[in-house]
Design a protein around this motif. Structure first.
Motif, PDB file in Angstrom:
ATOM      1  N   TYR A 120       0.829  -1.360   0.357  1.00 17.08           N
ATOM      2  CA  TYR A 120       0.029  -0.139   0.228  1.00 17.08           C
ATOM      3  C   TYR A 120       0.745   1.287   0.614  1.00 17.08           C
ATOM      4  CZ  TYR A 120      -3.034   2.972   1.812  1.00 17.08           C
ATOM      5  OH  TYR A 120      -4.153   4.453   1.834  1.00 17.08           O
ATOM      6  N   GLN A 121       2.162   0.997   1.014  1.00 21.45           N
ATOM      7  CA  GLN A 121       3.098   1.968   1.047  1.00 21.45           C
ATOM      8  C   GLN A 121       3.969   2.279  -0.630  1.00 21.45           C
ATOM      9  OE1 GLN A 121       2.934   4.796   3.024  1.00 21.45           O
ATOM     10  NE2 GLN A 121       5.561   5.226   2.063  1.00 21.45           N
ATOM     11  N   PHE A 122       3.959   0.767  -1.352  1.00 21.79           N
ATOM     12  CA  PHE A 122       4.701   1.451  -2.154  1.00 21.79           C
ATOM     13  C   PHE A 122       4.714   1.989  -3.235  1.00 21.79           C
ATOM     14  CE2 PHE A 122       5.071  -0.532  -6.334  1.00 21.79           C
ATOM     15  CZ  PHE A 122       6.651  -0.356  -6.868  1.00 21.79           C
ATOM     16  N   ASN A 123       3.030   1.622  -3.403  1.00 25.77           N
ATOM     17  CA  ASN A 123       2.462   2.463  -4.535  1.00 25.77           C
ATOM     18  C   ASN A 123       1.673   3.534  -4.411  1.00 25.77           C
ATOM     19  OD1 ASN A 123       1.153   0.183  -6.252  1.00 25.77           O
ATOM     20  ND2 ASN A 123      -0.350  -0.529  -4.210  1.00 25.77           N
ATOM     21  N   ILE A 124       1.690   3.979  -2.796  1.00 24.02           N
ATOM     22  CA  ILE A 124       1.463   5.630  -2.491  1.00 24.02           C
ATOM     23  C   ILE A 124       2.485   6.633  -3.455  1.00 24.02           C
ATOM     24  CG2 ILE A 124       1.413   6.850  -0.899  1.00 24.02           C
ATOM     25  CD1 ILE A 124      -0.477   5.831   1.453  1.00 24.02           C
ATOM     26  N   VAL A 125       3.742   5.398  -2.601  1.00 20.24           N
ATOM     27  CA  VAL A 125       5.304   6.331  -3.232  1.00 20.24           C
ATOM     28  C   VAL A 125       5.346   6.032  -4.724  1.00 20.24           C
ATOM     29  CG1 VAL A 125       7.663   6.221  -3.515  1.00 20.24           C
ATOM     30  CG2 VAL A 125       6.299   6.457  -0.989  1.00 20.24           C
ATOM     31  N   PHE A 126       4.728   5.255  -5.359  1.00 22.75           N
ATOM     32  CA  PHE A 126       4.465   5.030  -7.171  1.00 22.75           C
ATOM     33  C   PHE A 126       3.939   6.681  -7.605  1.00 22.75           C
ATOM     34  CE2 PHE A 126       2.810   3.666 -11.314  1.00 22.75           C
ATOM     35  CZ  PHE A 126       4.094   3.824 -11.414  1.00 22.75           C
ATOM     36  N   GLY A 127       2.865   6.370  -6.801  1.00 25.18           N
ATOM     37  CA  GLY A 127       1.822   7.361  -7.095  1.00 25.18           C
ATOM     38  C   GLY A 127       2.706   9.409  -6.509  1.00 25.18           C
ATOM     39  N   ILE A 128       3.301   8.867  -5.657  1.00 22.77           N
ATOM     40  CA  ILE A 128       3.643  10.349  -6.408  1.00 22.77           C
ATOM     41  C   ILE A 128       5.042  10.475  -7.075  1.00 22.77           C
ATOM     42  CG2 ILE A 128       5.959  11.889  -4.588  1.00 22.77           C
ATOM     43  CD1 ILE A 128       4.116  10.391  -1.799  1.00 22.77           C
ATOM     44  N   LEU A 129       5.339   9.918  -6.937  1.00 26.04           N
ATOM     45  CA  LEU A 129       6.349   9.886  -7.877  1.00 26.04           C
ATOM     46  C   LEU A 129       6.141   9.748 -10.456  1.00 26.04           C
ATOM     47  CD1 LEU A 129       9.132   9.895 -10.375  1.00 26.04           C
ATOM     48  CD2 LEU A 129       9.425   7.005  -9.715  1.00 26.04           C
ATOM     49  N   VAL A 130       4.763   9.546 -10.248  1.00 16.86           N
ATOM     50  CA  VAL A 130       4.085   9.644 -11.169  1.00 16.86           C
ATOM     51  C   VAL A 130       3.840  10.910 -11.461  1.00 16.86           C
ATOM     52  CG1 VAL A 130       2.003   9.169 -12.746  1.00 16.86           C
ATOM     53  CG2 VAL A 130       4.009   7.284 -10.971  1.00 16.86           C
TER      54      VAL A 130
END
Length: 424
Positions: A120-130
């Motif tokens: 879940y946190q990984f996806n949060i961070v990936f969303g931030i990068l995108v």
């Protein structure tokens, strides 16, 4: 992608203020922090629907809300309409921060729970990068309306997410504890690959009966005082690290250090990359080293990096600020970023897990919204040395919290978590 919805506003910050000529206070509340106040509302009310209707149905409706928010905010013609649709998206984010980690923890086992909830946190961070990447590449695209394209990008992941949630199985623990659907629970356990389905069913039933016998169905009973304190403090310290002051206002922070707008936007991409790399490291380590070890590492990294940022702002040479911010992001990603959602989803008994996680998320989002609202004022009127020196001091207090209070939850079954926390 909830993180994309919040962070994408960093690129639209100045263009929107120039377009609608908003005052700093109006801009901070209605434009920059409205989605965050939505997360507060969402986290307050997330527990009830998540318990009553189940994790899956709530997750599906969240996707629909994200789609509506993306379309409405991108097409808004005035600050009030814009704020309304940002509020809708924020409410969805607040609910998702409860429903998603709760759901993931309940379909995982004690040996891989940290890694799976950490996704879940990984996806949060990936969303931030995108979000940072899309902001950088869309800057200037469409002229003065480039911010509309930045916000419209959210429609893509929102639509994909909504479609994919339709195929999710319901949480077996919810099916047993709330819906009394043993057949459905067995089917889900078989689907997710549990080896001893009958044994797991009996363990969940036993834990539910013990919770009823001890009267712990009420979240704010005396039995939960320590658990509530642990949840409050980890969420409180997460925000008082200054993470969202940097994530939401990264271009502003870099401009405070003397970097131009284009260079500031490019530097935010570096933040996203660092965040992603070290989130992967935390995701790999959390079930190996445990939650407390990562929190110790993260706390030390926070204190060092924030102190260096504060010292840099007190000098005439701000050139190292970008690198100290990268160090700060790495410390966060390995520590608090990797741990908080896992820890909140583990702490509470089955009967109050959604409402307990909701409480922790409420604390998290309240302080996130407060920081987003007041940071523009402090950035304009207080030196960076004072701001980041304060955050460094708060991380010293977090280090004491981890050392003296925080239990290790690695390898503990959800049904055994209450006793582990109380005895720590």
């Amino acid at each position: 992608f909830p993180s994309h919805d919040i962070v994408v506003i960093s690129g639209a910050d100045k263009p929107i203020q120039d377009l609608w000529h908003t005052t700093p206070l109006f801009h901070g509340f209605f434009i920059m922090s409205m989605a965050l106040w939505g997360t507060v509302i969402g986290s307050v009310f997330a527990g009830a629907p998540t318990e009553k209707f189940g994790r899956k149905k709530v997750l599906i409706w969240l996707g629909i809300m994200f789609v509506a928010s993306a379309i409405g905010s991108a097409l808004a013609q005035d600050p009030y309409t814009f704020s309304f649709f940002r509020l809708i998206g924020g409410i969805a984010i607040g609910v998702s921060s409860v429903a998603a980690p709760t759901y993931i923890s309940e379909i995982s086992n004690k040996n891989n729970r940290g890694k799976l909830v950490g996704m879940y946190q990984f996806n949060i961070v990936f969303g931030i990068l995108v979000a940072y990447l899309s902001n950088y590449f869309l800057a200037g695209f469409g002229g003065e309306n480039d911010w509309r394209f930045m916000l419209a990008v959210l429609l893509i992941p929102a639509a994909i997410y909504t479609i994919m949630t339709l195929g999710l199985p319901e949480s077996p623990r919810w099916l047993l504890s709330v819906a009394n659907d043993e057949t459905g629970a067995k089917k889900t356990l078989e689907t997710i690959g549990v080896d001893n389905v009958e044994e797991t069913i009996q363990e969940i039933k036993k834990a539910n009966e013990e919770e009823k016998s001890f009267g712990v169905a009420n979240l704010f009973s005396k039995n939960h005082i320590k658990i509530i304190s642990l949840a409050f403090l980890i969420a409180f310290f997460n925000q008082l690290s200054g993470i969202n002051a940097i994530i939401y206002f990264a271009p502003k922070v870099f401009e405070m250090a003397g970097i131009g707008r284009e260079g500031a936007l490019l530097s935010t991409v570096g933040i996203g990359v660092m965040n992603l790399i070290f989130t992967i490291a935390g995701w790999y380590l959390i079930d190996r080293f445990g939650r407390r070890v990562l929190m110790f590492i993260g706390s030390a990294g926070y204190i060092i990096s924030l102190s260096m940022i504060a010292i840099s702002f007190n000098s005439t040479d701000h050139s190292m600020v970008v690198y100290y911010v990268f160090m700060f992001i790495a410390a966060h990603a390995v520590g608090q970023g990797a741990v908080i959602w896992v820890f909140l989803s583990e702490l509470f008994p089955n009967s109050v897990r959604a409402s307990g996680t909701s409480f922790g998320c409420l604390v998290h989002w309240v302080f996130a919204a407060l920081i987003a609202q007041v940071f523009p004022y402090f950035a304009a009127n207080v030196s960076g040395t004072v701001i980041f020196g304060f955050f460094a001091f708060m991380m010293v207090l977090q280090l004491l919290y981890v050392w003296k209070m925080m239990p290790e939850t690695k390898g503990v079954a959800l049904e055994d978590m209450g006793g582990t926390v109380v005895l720590h």
